[in-house]
Design a protein around this motif. Structure first.
Motif, PDB file in Angstrom:
ATOM      1  N   LEU A 250       0.851  -1.188   0.000  1.00 29.18           N
ATOM      2  CA  LEU A 250       0.000   0.000   0.000  1.00 29.18           C
ATOM      3  C   LEU A 250       0.882   1.231   0.000  1.00 29.18           C
ATOM      4  O   LEU A 250       2.006   1.213   0.484  1.00 29.18           O
ATOM      5  CB  LEU A 250      -0.975   0.001   1.180  1.00 29.18           C
ATOM      6  CG  LEU A 250      -0.451  -0.027   2.606  1.00 29.18           C
ATOM      7  CD1 LEU A 250      -0.161   1.381   3.130  1.00 29.18           C
ATOM      8  CD2 LEU A 250      -1.473  -0.704   3.527  1.00 29.18           C
ATOM      9  N   LEU A 251       0.377   2.282  -0.581  1.00 27.15           N
ATOM     10  CA  LEU A 251       1.064   3.560  -0.660  1.00 27.15           C
ATOM     11  C   LEU A 251       0.138   4.642  -0.148  1.00 27.15           C
ATOM     12  O   LEU A 251      -1.013   4.738  -0.596  1.00 27.15           O
ATOM     13  CB  LEU A 251       1.492   3.854  -2.099  1.00 27.15           C
ATOM     14  CG  LEU A 251       2.190   5.191  -2.388  1.00 27.15           C
ATOM     15  CD1 LEU A 251       3.152   5.055  -3.572  1.00 27.15           C
ATOM     16  CD2 LEU A 251       1.198   6.321  -2.690  1.00 27.15           C
ATOM     17  N   GLY A 252       0.604   5.451   0.789  1.00 27.96           N
ATOM     18  CA  GLY A 252      -0.203   6.545   1.309  1.00 27.96           C
ATOM     19  C   GLY A 252       0.618   7.808   1.426  1.00 27.96           C
ATOM     20  O   GLY A 252       1.765   7.762   1.886  1.00 27.96           O
ATOM     21  N   GLY A 253       0.052   8.929   0.994  1.00 30.97           N
ATOM     22  CA  GLY A 253       0.787  10.173   1.133  1.00 30.97           C
ATOM     23  C   GLY A 253       0.112  11.337   0.457  1.00 30.97           C
ATOM     24  O   GLY A 253      -1.018  11.241  -0.035  1.00 30.97           O
ATOM     25  N   ASP A 254       0.818  12.461   0.463  1.00 29.66           N
ATOM     26  CA  ASP A 254       0.373  13.701  -0.163  1.00 29.66           C
ATOM     27  C   ASP A 254       0.965  13.726  -1.569  1.00 29.66           C
ATOM     28  O   ASP A 254       2.161  13.928  -1.742  1.00 29.66           O
ATOM     29  CB  ASP A 254       0.862  14.889   0.678  1.00 29.66           C
ATOM     30  CG  ASP A 254       0.559  16.242   0.053  1.00 29.66           C
ATOM     31  OD1 ASP A 254      -0.042  16.285  -1.037  1.00 29.66           O
ATOM     32  OD2 ASP A 254       0.942  17.265   0.663  1.00 29.66           O
ATOM     33  N   LEU A 255       0.106  13.542  -2.579  1.00 28.55           N
ATOM     34  CA  LEU A 255       0.588  13.472  -3.953  1.00 28.55           C
ATOM     35  C   LEU A 255       0.509  14.816  -4.675  1.00 28.55           C
ATOM     36  O   LEU A 255       0.934  14.928  -5.823  1.00 28.55           O
ATOM     37  CB  LEU A 255      -0.187  12.407  -4.733  1.00 28.55           C
ATOM     38  CG  LEU A 255      -0.127  10.988  -4.162  1.00 28.55           C
ATOM     39  CD1 LEU A 255      -0.705   9.986  -5.151  1.00 28.55           C
ATOM     40  CD2 LEU A 255       1.291  10.590  -3.775  1.00 28.55           C
ATOM     41  N   ASN A 256      -0.051  15.828  -4.037  1.00 27.83           N
ATOM     42  CA  ASN A 256      -0.101  17.180  -4.618  1.00 27.83           C
ATOM     43  C   ASN A 256      -0.796  17.199  -5.977  1.00 27.83           C
ATOM     44  O   ASN A 256      -0.470  18.029  -6.838  1.00 27.83           O
ATOM     45  CB  ASN A 256       1.310  17.762  -4.736  1.00 27.83           C
ATOM     46  CG  ASN A 256       1.625  18.732  -3.610  1.00 27.83           C
ATOM     47  OD1 ASN A 256       0.779  19.550  -3.231  1.00 27.83           O
ATOM     48  ND2 ASN A 256       2.815  18.644  -3.053  1.00 27.83           N
ATOM     49  N   LEU A 257      -1.745  16.307  -6.183  1.00 30.62           N
ATOM     50  CA  LEU A 257      -2.461  16.197  -7.452  1.00 30.62           C
ATOM     51  C   LEU A 257      -3.955  16.046  -7.204  1.00 30.62           C
ATOM     52  O   LEU A 257      -4.371  15.367  -6.263  1.00 30.62           O
ATOM     53  CB  LEU A 257      -1.950  14.987  -8.246  1.00 30.62           C
ATOM     54  CG  LEU A 257      -0.583  15.142  -8.905  1.00 30.62           C
ATOM     55  CD1 LEU A 257      -0.028  13.781  -9.278  1.00 30.62           C
ATOM     56  CD2 LEU A 257      -0.693  16.030 -10.135  1.00 30.62           C
ATOM     57  N   LEU A 258      -4.747  16.658  -8.081  1.00 35.38           N
ATOM     58  CA  LEU A 258      -6.200  16.535  -8.001  1.00 35.38           C
ATOM     59  C   LEU A 258      -6.674  15.297  -8.747  1.00 35.38           C
ATOM     60  O   LEU A 258      -6.071  14.897  -9.751  1.00 35.38           O
ATOM     61  CB  LEU A 258      -6.863  17.757  -8.631  1.00 35.38           C
ATOM     62  CG  LEU A 258      -6.603  19.116  -8.006  1.00 35.38           C
ATOM     63  CD1 LEU A 258      -7.274  20.200  -8.851  1.00 35.38           C
ATOM     64  CD2 LEU A 258      -7.125  19.170  -6.586  1.00 35.38           C
ATOM     65  N   PRO A 259      -7.778  14.708  -8.307  1.00 37.47           N
ATOM     66  CA  PRO A 259      -8.416  13.673  -9.122  1.00 37.47           C
ATOM     67  C   PRO A 259      -9.147  14.342 -10.288  1.00 37.47           C
ATOM     68  O   PRO A 259      -9.409  15.550 -10.255  1.00 37.47           O
ATOM     69  CB  PRO A 259      -9.401  13.025  -8.143  1.00 37.47           C
ATOM     70  CG  PRO A 259      -9.717  14.101  -7.167  1.00 37.47           C
ATOM     71  CD  PRO A 259      -8.490  14.941  -7.044  1.00 37.47           C
ATOM     72  N   PRO A 260      -9.477  13.586 -11.319  1.00 39.07           N
ATOM     73  CA  PRO A 260     -10.187  14.188 -12.458  1.00 39.07           C
ATOM     74  C   PRO A 260     -11.527  14.763 -12.020  1.00 39.07           C
ATOM     75  O   PRO A 260     -12.225  14.203 -11.176  1.00 39.07           O
ATOM     76  CB  PRO A 260     -10.360  13.007 -13.413  1.00 39.07           C
ATOM     77  CG  PRO A 260     -10.195  11.787 -12.575  1.00 39.07           C
ATOM     78  CD  PRO A 260      -9.249  12.150 -11.490  1.00 39.07           C
ATOM     79  N   GLY A 261     -11.855  15.924 -12.568  1.00 40.71           N
ATOM     80  CA  GLY A 261     -13.148  16.537 -12.280  1.00 40.71           C
ATOM     81  C   GLY A 261     -13.138  17.562 -11.178  1.00 40.71           C
ATOM     82  O   GLY A 261     -14.082  18.355 -11.068  1.00 40.71           O
ATOM     83  N   GLN A 262     -12.097  17.584 -10.342  1.00 38.83           N
ATOM     84  CA  GLN A 262     -12.107  18.545  -9.231  1.00 38.83           C
ATOM     85  C   GLN A 262     -11.597  19.928  -9.621  1.00 38.83           C
ATOM     86  O   GLN A 262     -11.924  20.912  -8.950  1.00 38.83           O
ATOM     87  CB  GLN A 262     -11.288  18.019  -8.045  1.00 38.83           C
ATOM     88  CG  GLN A 262     -12.034  17.044  -7.168  1.00 38.83           C
ATOM     89  CD  GLN A 262     -11.376  16.853  -5.806  1.00 38.83           C
ATOM     90  OE1 GLN A 262     -10.527  17.635  -5.378  1.00 38.83           O
ATOM     91  NE2 GLN A 262     -11.762  15.798  -5.112  1.00 38.83           N
ATOM     92  N   LEU A 263     -10.799  20.037 -10.657  1.00 42.33           N
ATOM     93  CA  LEU A 263     -10.212  21.330 -10.994  1.00 42.33           C
ATOM     94  C   LEU A 263     -11.279  22.398 -11.207  1.00 42.33           C
ATOM     95  O   LEU A 263     -11.150  23.526 -10.718  1.00 42.33           O
ATOM     96  CB  LEU A 263      -9.338  21.202 -12.244  1.00 42.33           C
ATOM     97  CG  LEU A 263      -8.580  22.472 -12.654  1.00 42.33           C
ATOM     98  CD1 LEU A 263      -7.563  22.868 -11.593  1.00 42.33           C
ATOM     99  CD2 LEU A 263      -7.885  22.274 -13.994  1.00 42.33           C
ATOM    100  N   ASP A 264     -12.347  22.052 -11.900  1.00 42.08           N
ATOM    101  CA  ASP A 264     -13.384  23.040 -12.200  1.00 42.08           C
ATOM    102  C   ASP A 264     -14.199  23.430 -10.979  1.00 42.08           C
ATOM    103  O   ASP A 264     -14.936  24.412 -11.022  1.00 42.08           O
ATOM    104  CB  ASP A 264     -14.306  22.515 -13.304  1.00 42.08           C
ATOM    105  CG  ASP A 264     -13.598  22.441 -14.652  1.00 42.08           C
ATOM    106  OD1 ASP A 264     -12.681  23.253 -14.884  1.00 42.08           O
ATOM    107  OD2 ASP A 264     -13.951  21.562 -15.458  1.00 42.08           O
ATOM    108  N   HIS A 265     -14.071  22.674  -9.897  1.00 43.68           N
ATOM    109  CA  HIS A 265     -14.758  23.031  -8.658  1.00 43.68           C
ATOM    110  C   HIS A 265     -13.957  24.036  -7.835  1.00 43.68           C
ATOM    111  O   HIS A 265     -14.485  24.618  -6.883  1.00 43.68           O
ATOM    112  CB  HIS A 265     -15.029  21.783  -7.816  1.00 43.68           C
ATOM    113  CG  HIS A 265     -16.115  20.916  -8.370  1.00 43.68           C
ATOM    114  ND1 HIS A 265     -17.428  21.007  -7.953  1.00 43.68           N
ATOM    115  CD2 HIS A 265     -16.088  19.952  -9.321  1.00 43.68           C
ATOM    116  CE1 HIS A 265     -18.163  20.124  -8.605  1.00 43.68           C
ATOM    117  NE2 HIS A 265     -17.375  19.466  -9.436  1.00 43.68           N
TER     118      HIS A 265
END
Length: 361
Positions: A250-265
């Motif tokens: 498993l990998l957990g952390g702060d990836l500094n990236l948005l999931p698709p669809g959130q930018l416009d919000h």
């Protein structure tokens, strides 16, 4: 060549060599792959086949809290604050301990813990946490991703030290630090810059095999640079290798990236920090992600927001930057972001997930 000129040139060369040597001595030069610092106390239990496992990942923002707008919180670097007060550092330490004790995850991935940094009074923040949580977490692995005896930036003008830490209820047999690709910049500036990494910890599973736990904090988006893509390519290669070998991970952390669809919000003032086409696709198309794409991009996405910027134009959590990716061999039981009572502790919120390990073969 006149003797005076020769001596002048030799003096300039000696000064230049001395400055290079000084800069090298003040900065940090980790290997591409090296052992991470690991400590276990007492007779520590191993992970059991078939057991439920609770995982939490949390960027602690060096215990600074939410009462500041730091110089790096605004795009033009004009935030008025450079460091938190001692009182806020102590208060937020108490708050982190409170949340961790209430949740009691089996594995806790933390990012942005300080050690020896001028901005936080040279605290060893992991040691402060361990004093309060030793009964829960007998094993700890850690790795720096920013370290220098002196950084000449006027906002810092002193030492820095930022690390990844994994705390575990279960035995960690070994741990490694893997260097991620770096942001390309002027060579002198690059010497003083963060050096992002993967902290890879191996937890033995009773009966054979290991659970591989990866902790990371990726670079933020930089216009005209592909550092996020290169870092994600290395992460993907690590996960592909583990998957090919049949490992549980498993990998957990702060990836500094948005999931698709959130930018416009996001508000228009916040959108420039993220690329229109998220490189996160390199991972979520191949491996299970928490939150899932439907959760992070659907009608209930606000419940999965993990970032509450210290930008005064933002008055609530408004984006997801923290994730847990996991081996298909792990079965997700449930997951959530603890938002209700953590909004003042850090600019990130803790993401919690529970999994079921496969039974013994």
């Amino acid at each position: 060549m006149p003797r005076v000129l020769r001596y002048a040139l030799l003096s300039v060369a000696a000064i230049a060599i001395g400055l290079v040597a000084l800069v090298y001595a003040l900065t940090w030069h980790p290997a591409e792959r090296e052992p991470a610092t690991l400590a276990c106390t007492g007779d520590v239990a191993q992970v059991q086949p078939g057991q439920a496992l609770k995982v939490m990942t949390w960027n602690l923002q060096y215990l600074a809290g939410k009462r500041y707008v730091f110089y790096y919180d605004l795009a033009n670097g004009s935030g008025p604050d450079e460091r938190p007060t001692r009182e806020d550092l102590a208060y937020n330490l108490d708050e982190v301990v409170r949340v961790v004790r209430e949740e009691q995850p089996d594995i806790l991935n933390l990012q942005e813990l300080h050690e020896g940094a001028k901005a936080t009074d040279y605290q060893d923040q992991l040691a402060l946490l361990q004093e309060r949580l030793a009964d829960l977490y007998p094993c700890t692995s850690q790795a720096f991703y920013w370290k220098a005896a002196f950084v000449p930036d006027p906002h810092i003008f002193g030492s820095v030290g930022t690390k990844l830490t994994t705390l575990s209820r279960f035995r960690i047999a070994n741990a490694e630090r893997l260097q991620l690709p770096e942001l390309q910049q002027f060579p002198l500036r690059q010497l003083f810059a963060p050096k992002r990494a993967l902290l890879v910890s191996q937890l033995p599973i009773r009966g054979g095999g290991n659970l591989t736990v990866i902790n990371t904090h990726l670079d933020a988006h930089t216009e005209g640079q592909d550092v996020q893509q290169r870092q994600l390519a290395m992460v993907r290669a690590q996960l592909d290798s583990l998957q090919t070998e049949g490992k549980i991970w498993l990998l957990g952390g702060d990836l500094n990236l948005l999931p698709p669809g959130q930018l416009d919000h996001l508000a228009a003032s916040q959108q420039a920090r993220y690329p229109r086409d998220t490189p996160l696709q390199a991972l979520w198309e191949h491996y299970p992600m928490v939150p899932s794409i439907d959760e992070a991009s659907g009608p209930e996405q606000a419940s999965w927001y993990t970032h509450f910027p210290n930008d005064p134009r933002v008055d609530r959590p408004d984006r997801t930057l923290d994730y847990v990716f996991h081996s298909p061999h792990l079965t997700r039981i449930d997951a959530r972001v603890r938002q209700q009572d953590t909004l003042g502790i850090s600019d990130h919120l803790p993401l919690i997930a529970r999994f079921l390990l496969p039974p013994a073969q």
